[in-house]
Design a protein around this motif. Structure first.
Motif, mmCIF file in Angstrom:
data_model
loop_
_atom_site.group_PDB
_atom_site.id
_atom_site.type_symbol
_atom_site.label_atom_id
_atom_site.label_comp_id
_atom_site.label_asym_id
_atom_site.label_seq_id
_atom_site.Cartn_x
_atom_site.Cartn_y
_atom_site.Cartn_z
ATOM 1 N N VAL A 185 5.609 10.249 8.627
ATOM 2 C CA VAL A 185 4.446 10.410 9.497
ATOM 3 C C VAL A 185 4.802 11.360 10.636
ATOM 4 C CG1 VAL A 185 2.859 9.218 11.066
ATOM 5 C CG2 VAL A 185 3.581 8.117 8.933
ATOM 6 N N LEU A 186 3.915 12.316 10.917
ATOM 7 C CA LEU A 186 4.126 13.252 12.021
ATOM 8 C C LEU A 186 3.516 12.651 13.287
ATOM 9 C CD1 LEU A 186 3.220 16.635 10.269
ATOM 10 C CD2 LEU A 186 5.475 15.565 10.530
ATOM 11 N N PRO A 187 4.311 12.488 14.347
ATOM 12 C CA PRO A 187 3.794 11.822 15.550
ATOM 13 C C PRO A 187 2.762 12.663 16.276
ATOM 14 C CG PRO A 187 5.961 12.746 15.974
ATOM 15 C CD PRO A 187 5.705 12.929 14.496
ATOM 16 N N MET A 189 1.031 14.833 19.071
ATOM 17 C CA MET A 189 1.508 15.883 19.957
ATOM 18 C C MET A 189 0.326 16.442 20.744
ATOM 19 S SD MET A 189 4.108 17.951 17.408
ATOM 20 C CE MET A 189 4.587 19.078 18.727
ATOM 21 N N PRO A 190 0.586 17.099 21.867
ATOM 22 C CA PRO A 190 -0.544 17.696 22.617
ATOM 23 C C PRO A 190 -1.357 18.625 21.727
ATOM 24 C CG PRO A 190 1.465 17.747 23.937
ATOM 25 C CD PRO A 190 1.873 17.286 22.569
ATOM 26 N N GLY A 191 -2.643 18.352 21.628
ATOM 27 C CA GLY A 191 -3.527 19.180 20.819
ATOM 28 C C GLY A 191 -3.502 18.851 19.334
ATOM 29 N N MET A 192 -2.727 17.816 18.930
ATOM 30 C CA MET A 192 -2.657 17.478 17.508
ATOM 31 C C MET A 192 -2.546 15.965 17.355
ATOM 32 S SD MET A 192 0.034 18.799 14.591
ATOM 33 C CE MET A 192 1.367 17.668 15.031
ATOM 34 N N PRO A 193 -3.419 15.343 16.533
ATOM 35 C CA PRO A 193 -3.339 13.892 16.340
ATOM 36 C C PRO A 193 -2.165 13.526 15.439
ATOM 37 C CG PRO A 193 -4.981 14.811 14.878
ATOM 38 C CD PRO A 193 -4.493 15.954 15.735
ATOM 39 N N GLU A 194 -1.879 12.235 15.376
ATOM 40 C CA GLU A 194 -0.888 11.763 14.408
ATOM 41 C C GLU A 194 -1.366 12.136 13.008
ATOM 42 O OE1 GLU A 194 1.071 7.599 14.354
ATOM 43 O OE2 GLU A 194 -0.523 7.506 12.843
ATOM 44 N N ARG A 195 -0.424 12.591 12.174
ATOM 45 C CA ARG A 195 -0.789 13.011 10.819
ATOM 46 C C ARG A 195 0.048 12.272 9.795
ATOM 47 N NH1 ARG A 195 -2.067 19.543 10.988
ATOM 48 N NH2 ARG A 195 -3.669 19.418 12.617
ATOM 49 N N ARG A 196 -0.605 11.980 8.674
ATOM 50 C CA ARG A 196 0.063 11.259 7.599
ATOM 51 C C ARG A 196 -0.463 11.754 6.269
ATOM 52 N NH1 ARG A 196 -0.348 5.569 8.554
ATOM 53 N NH2 ARG A 196 -0.006 6.121 10.723
ATOM 54 N N THR A 197 0.322 11.599 5.242
ATOM 55 C CA THR A 197 -0.120 12.034 3.918
ATOM 56 C C THR A 197 -1.227 11.121 3.419
ATOM 57 O OG1 THR A 197 1.561 10.665 2.840
ATOM 58 C CG2 THR A 197 2.172 12.939 3.367
ATOM 59 N N HIS A 198 -2.082 11.666 2.563
ATOM 60 C CA HIS A 198 -3.178 10.863 2.033
ATOM 61 C C HIS A 198 -2.704 9.866 0.981
ATOM 62 C CE1 HIS A 198 -2.740 13.941 -1.087
ATOM 63 N NE2 HIS A 198 -3.307 13.079 -1.904
ATOM 64 N N ASP A 199 -1.556 10.130 0.363
ATOM 65 C CA ASP A 199 -1.057 9.239 -0.677
ATOM 66 C C ASP A 199 0.030 8.334 -0.113
ATOM 67 O OD1 ASP A 199 0.608 11.393 -0.277
ATOM 68 O OD2 ASP A 199 1.296 11.485 -2.349
ATOM 69 N N TYR A 200 0.292 7.248 -0.827
ATOM 70 C CA TYR A 200 1.244 6.257 -0.330
ATOM 71 C C TYR A 200 1.945 5.578 -1.500
ATOM 72 C CZ TYR A 200 -3.035 3.630 -1.284
ATOM 73 O OH TYR A 200 -4.161 3.129 -1.864
ATOM 74 N N VAL A 201 2.983 4.817 -1.153
ATOM 75 C CA VAL A 201 3.772 4.073 -2.137
ATOM 76 C C VAL A 201 3.593 2.591 -1.857
ATOM 77 C CG1 VAL A 201 6.071 3.658 -3.075
ATOM 78 C CG2 VAL A 201 5.448 5.952 -2.267
ATOM 79 N N ARG A 202 3.263 1.807 -2.886
ATOM 80 C CA ARG A 202 3.121 0.361 -2.729
ATOM 81 C C ARG A 202 4.487 -0.308 -2.872
ATOM 82 N NH1 ARG A 202 -1.557 1.632 -5.897
ATOM 83 N NH2 ARG A 202 -3.495 1.075 -4.822
ATOM 84 N N ASN A 203 4.819 -1.146 -1.889
ATOM 85 C CA ASN A 203 6.135 -1.786 -1.901
ATOM 86 C C ASN A 203 6.051 -3.304 -1.920
ATOM 87 O OD1 ASN A 203 7.702 0.637 -1.812
ATOM 88 N ND2 ASN A 203 7.139 0.861 0.347
ATOM 89 N N GLY A 204 4.922 -3.846 -2.388
ATOM 90 C CA GLY A 204 4.819 -5.296 -2.518
ATOM 91 C C GLY A 204 3.707 -5.885 -1.671
ATOM 92 N N LEU A 205 3.489 -7.189 -1.849
ATOM 93 C CA LEU A 205 2.396 -7.897 -1.189
ATOM 94 C C LEU A 205 2.902 -9.150 -0.494
ATOM 95 C CD1 LEU A 205 -0.147 -7.890 -4.166
ATOM 96 C CD2 LEU A 205 -0.206 -6.364 -2.200
ATOM 97 N N THR A 206 2.152 -9.561 0.532
ATOM 98 C CA THR A 206 2.397 -10.849 1.162
ATOM 99 C C THR A 206 1.062 -11.435 1.595
ATOM 100 O OG1 THR A 206 3.756 -12.017 2.787
ATOM 101 C CG2 THR A 206 2.659 -10.015 3.531
ATOM 102 N N THR A 207 1.062 -12.727 1.926
ATOM 103 C CA THR A 207 -0.150 -13.405 2.373
ATOM 104 C C THR A 207 0.145 -14.107 3.687
ATOM 105 O OG1 THR A 207 -1.058 -13.766 0.160
ATOM 106 C CG2 THR A 207 -1.773 -15.270 1.877
ATOM 107 N N LEU A 208 -0.750 -13.917 4.653
ATOM 108 C CA LEU A 208 -0.620 -14.560 5.956
ATOM 109 C C LEU A 208 -1.588 -15.732 6.045
ATOM 110 C CD1 LEU A 208 0.363 -14.694 8.918
ATOM 111 C CD2 LEU A 208 -1.457 -13.058 9.474
ATOM 112 N N PHE A 209 -1.060 -16.921 6.276
ATOM 113 C CA PHE A 209 -1.858 -18.112 6.548
ATOM 114 C C PHE A 209 -1.921 -18.269 8.075
ATOM 115 C CE2 PHE A 209 -0.455 -18.625 2.293
ATOM 116 C CZ PHE A 209 -1.358 -19.450 1.639
ATOM 117 N N ALA A 210 -3.122 -18.462 8.605
ATOM 118 C CA ALA A 210 -3.266 -18.546 10.059
ATOM 119 C C ALA A 210 -4.247 -19.637 10.440
ATOM 120 C CB ALA A 210 -3.722 -17.206 10.633
#
Length: 355
Positions: A185-187, A189-210
């Protein structure tokens, strides 16, 4: 220039009334300043009222010719309207009752081609009648036969919690994905928002009970890799341990199957201080923990990057711990009667829509 008593009264009223147009009030002041047996110099009137001498001459002349009627605005020159009422009605009816051949909704361009009007004219008609074909919203009406009773039950707990008891809004946020971007992820910067790739890698799932305490905003939570009645039972045991033994426990839950299995019912029967209250089917909006899940998603999950489930769970635990250091309850404002009235009004509005 002499004024009758009636004319003077009308002119003075025009200068005083807050609802009078400023232009008309100025014209009335000009005529009053010019009136009298001795006509003051036009330049002096113009200087006093801070207008040009030509302006004073114009409205003095108009008043002498037409009296009070002369102070009204004359019809402005220009082309008369070319869009007929029938054309406007056709655009509105077509927008409401038809769809274009090759699209799911009308655009200004497609409606302009269909109606023979310009795109700007179509836009003005839509704005006038508050039509927004490009927008869509979601809704879902509960079909629960006990909807009214459940709304009164849950909302009653929010407004009048039982004495000597804790009210917990309980649910599971299932299938939280540990996602990592395919590139760093690109942080920001002045004059530029945070940038990230449109694609991603799935690394598993979890469930939150609250379990969200509606009085204090504190949250009891647990993370599990699976989402079954067995995990829900473990969470109930955790709640039982963390809530002081002298307090009754009222749980607000949805109608998910894991909350009603024989094993859960058996456990609840052995722990009589637990009291279950179920929200109406399809009405998650009434369960306050859903709003809390929204905060978690916005602040930690949605834009997070996690290389594995362990990293994701560590971030969630840290966020929950930070929340509990300064918990904030939500303020429920709508009574059951107001909710039912709003629903009735909505049903009347959409009555007949979609046949």
């Amino acid at each position: 220039m002499l004024l009758s008593d009636g004319e003077r009264a009308v002119l003075e009223r025009w200068t005083r009334r807050a609802s009078s147009a400023q232009a008309l009030a100025l014209r009335a002041r000009i005529v009053l300043a010019c009136a009298g047996p001795e006509i003051p110099p036009i330049v002096a009137v113009a200087r006093e009222l801070r207008v040009t001498a030509d302006t004073v001459r114009k409205w003095r002349r108009r008043f002498l010719a037409e009296r009070l009627d002369g102070l009204a605005d004359e019809p402005r020159p220009g082309r008369p309207p070319t869009i007929s009422v029938d054309q406007v009605e056709a655009v509105v009816v077509t927008t409401l009752e038809e769809i274009p051949k090759n699209a799911t909704h009308w655009s200004r361009k497609s409606m302009a081609e269909h109606s023979g009007l310009s795109k700007s004219t179509v836009g003005r008609i839509w704005r006038k009648f508050q039509l927004k074909p490009h927008l869509t919203d979601t809704f879902k009406l509960s079909t629960d036969p006990l909807f009214v009773e459940k709304v009164y039950d849950v909302v009653g707990l929010y407004f009048n919690p039982p004495e000597g008891a804790v009210v917990l809004s309980v649910d599971e946020k299932s299938q939280i994905q540990a996602l990592d971007r395919s590139q760093p992820v690109l942080p920001i910067m002045p004059g530029m928002p945070e940038r990230r790739t449109h694609d991603y890698v799935r690394n598993g799932l979890t469930t939150l009970f609250a379990a969200f305490d509606v009085a204090t905003g504190e949250v009891i939570s647990a993370l599990h890799r699976r989402h079954r009645a067995a995990e829900f039972k473990k969470f109930l045991i955790r709640i039982d341990k963390e809530v002081p033994s002298h307090l009754q426990i009222h749980l607000i839950c949805d109608n998910y199957g894991t909350h009603k299995t024989p094993a859960i019912r058996t456990w609840l029967a052995k722990h009589p201080r637990f009291h279950m209250h179920f929200t109406p089917t399809g009405s998650s909006w009434i369960n306050q923990v859903e709003r809390w899940f929204g905060f978690l998603a916005d602040q930690k999950i949605r834009r997070g990057a996690h290389k594995n489930v362990q990293a994701l769970e560590a971030d969630i635990r840290a966020w929950v711990k930070d929340w509990n250091e300064d918990p904030k309850p939500f303020i429920w404002t709508k009574t059951a009667e107001e909710i039912l009235d709003s629903l009735a009004q909505f049903c009347r509005r959409i009555s007949g829509a979609g046949h």
